[in-house]
Motif scaffolding. Sequence first.
Motif, PDB file in Angstrom:
ATOM      1  N   LEU A   9       0.827  -1.213   0.000  1.00  0.00           N
ATOM      2  CA  LEU A   9       0.000   0.000   0.000  1.00  0.00           C
ATOM      3  C   LEU A   9       0.858   1.259   0.000  1.00  0.00           C
ATOM      4  O   LEU A   9       0.545   2.243  -0.672  1.00  0.00           O
ATOM      5  N   THR A  10       1.941   1.236   0.775  1.00  0.00           N
ATOM      6  CA  THR A  10       2.834   2.391   0.846  1.00  0.00           C
ATOM      7  C   THR A  10       3.467   2.660  -0.512  1.00  0.00           C
ATOM      8  O   THR A  10       3.517   3.822  -0.973  1.00  0.00           O
ATOM      9  N   ALA A  11       3.955   1.610  -1.161  1.00  0.00           N
ATOM     10  CA  ALA A  11       4.549   1.773  -2.486  1.00  0.00           C
ATOM     11  C   ALA A  11       3.518   2.287  -3.486  1.00  0.00           C
ATOM     12  O   ALA A  11       3.800   3.176  -4.300  1.00  0.00           O
ATOM     13  N   TYR A 217      -4.280  11.442  -2.051  1.00  0.00           N
ATOM     14  CA  TYR A 217      -4.106  11.912  -0.679  1.00  0.00           C
ATOM     15  C   TYR A 217      -4.856  11.014   0.292  1.00  0.00           C
ATOM     16  O   TYR A 217      -4.372  10.711   1.395  1.00  0.00           O
ATOM     17  N   ALA A 218      -6.067  10.571  -0.093  1.00  0.00           N
ATOM     18  CA  ALA A 218      -6.856   9.703   0.775  1.00  0.00           C
ATOM     19  C   ALA A 218      -6.118   8.396   1.047  1.00  0.00           C
ATOM     20  O   ALA A 218      -6.086   7.903   2.189  1.00  0.00           O
ATOM     21  N   LEU A 219      -5.501   7.832   0.009  1.00  0.00           N
ATOM     22  CA  LEU A 219      -4.741   6.598   0.189  1.00  0.00           C
ATOM     23  C   LEU A 219      -3.530   6.839   1.079  1.00  0.00           C
ATOM     24  O   LEU A 219      -3.226   6.037   1.979  1.00  0.00           O
ATOM     25  N   TRP A 220      -2.836   7.942   0.864  1.00  0.00           N
ATOM     26  CA  TRP A 220      -1.654   8.257   1.673  1.00  0.00           C
ATOM     27  C   TRP A 220      -2.035   8.445   3.141  1.00  0.00           C
ATOM     28  O   TRP A 220      -1.367   7.953   4.044  1.00  0.00           O
ATOM     29  N   TYR A 221      -3.150   9.161   3.396  1.00  0.00           N
ATOM     30  CA  TYR A 221      -3.584   9.367   4.772  1.00  0.00           C
ATOM     31  C   TYR A 221      -4.071   8.066   5.408  1.00  0.00           C
ATOM     32  O   TYR A 221      -4.083   7.934   6.631  1.00  0.00           O
ATOM     33  N   LEU A 224      -0.526   6.480   6.260  1.00  0.00           N
ATOM     34  CA  LEU A 224       0.356   7.284   7.103  1.00  0.00           C
ATOM     35  C   LEU A 224       0.305   6.934   8.590  1.00  0.00           C
ATOM     36  O   LEU A 224       1.365   6.815   9.223  1.00  0.00           O
ATOM     37  N   PRO A 225      -0.882   6.736   9.200  1.00  0.00           N
ATOM     38  CA  PRO A 225      -0.905   6.433  10.640  1.00  0.00           C
ATOM     39  C   PRO A 225      -0.208   5.124  11.000  1.00  0.00           C
ATOM     40  O   PRO A 225       0.164   4.928  12.159  1.00  0.00           O
TER      41      PRO A 225
END
Length: 284
Positions: A9-11, A217-221, A224-225
């Motif tokens: 997911l991060t990649a 941005y939604a995927l990154w947020y 991120l946590p």
Amino acid sequence: MSPPRLILLTAFAMIPLAANSWLCRAALRDTAIDAASFTSIRLISGALMLWLLVWLTGKARAGAGNWPSAFALFGYAALFSFAYLSLTAATGALLLFGAVQVTMIGLGLRGGERLDSVQIGGVALAFGGLVGLLMPGLSAPPLGGALMMIGAGMAWGVYSVRGKGAGDPIRVTAGNFLLAVPVTALLSLFTLANVSVDALGAGYAVASGALTSALGYALWYRVLPMLRSTSAATVQLSVPVIVAIGGVALLGEPITLRLVLASAAVLGGIALVILERDRIRGRR
């Protein structure tokens, strides 16, 4: 979430961040759309998609947009678009990323943070890489476009710092996008004589706003946590590299030796700052 899924997911989350550069450069190079119209369509479609996401979640969360952040968001988006009239995707991404990180480090110092000798060396290396990229020569990027992209990075750095702890990131981002819409409408009004929009260019702008910005941005947020702050910061070092690879594969752009060396200096310097900061915190 299992470690393999988190890594995947991060990649994957880095691809939309990189794709903004590809879409903007392709639109302004290969279609008839002008930079102001691209900016407006991007922000409007981003606002619509983000508020759709807020509505679909159906949960009351804290956070709202504010005008200073909205102006910073608009400044980033507008300067980003106008810069890509003359910059390659890879050069633009490196200048943007370097300016974002240097701005955030500078704001941290202003807020009382201190750098040790290793971090100072990292900042100097990164700054030297940016200066080296901009020095006159056959492979130097156009100065006007470079300065606009640095300005875009500074605006995004301010926006990022202002967004820390502001509430639910999707709702806050949606609010800031919405507030930026009338500002970008004024930009389009002032440049009305130069308006030029075609279907393909508008499609690129919608994709940049609704998909690679809002959903990206939604995927990154979402990811991120689950990441350590250092991991989150260092993984973003991959974005200019992804942009460069995509620029070659998708846009047929060249990679110069100057860009390679500047990238190594900028990304390496920033990595030193981030990793040393984590090491210092680990000793406390």
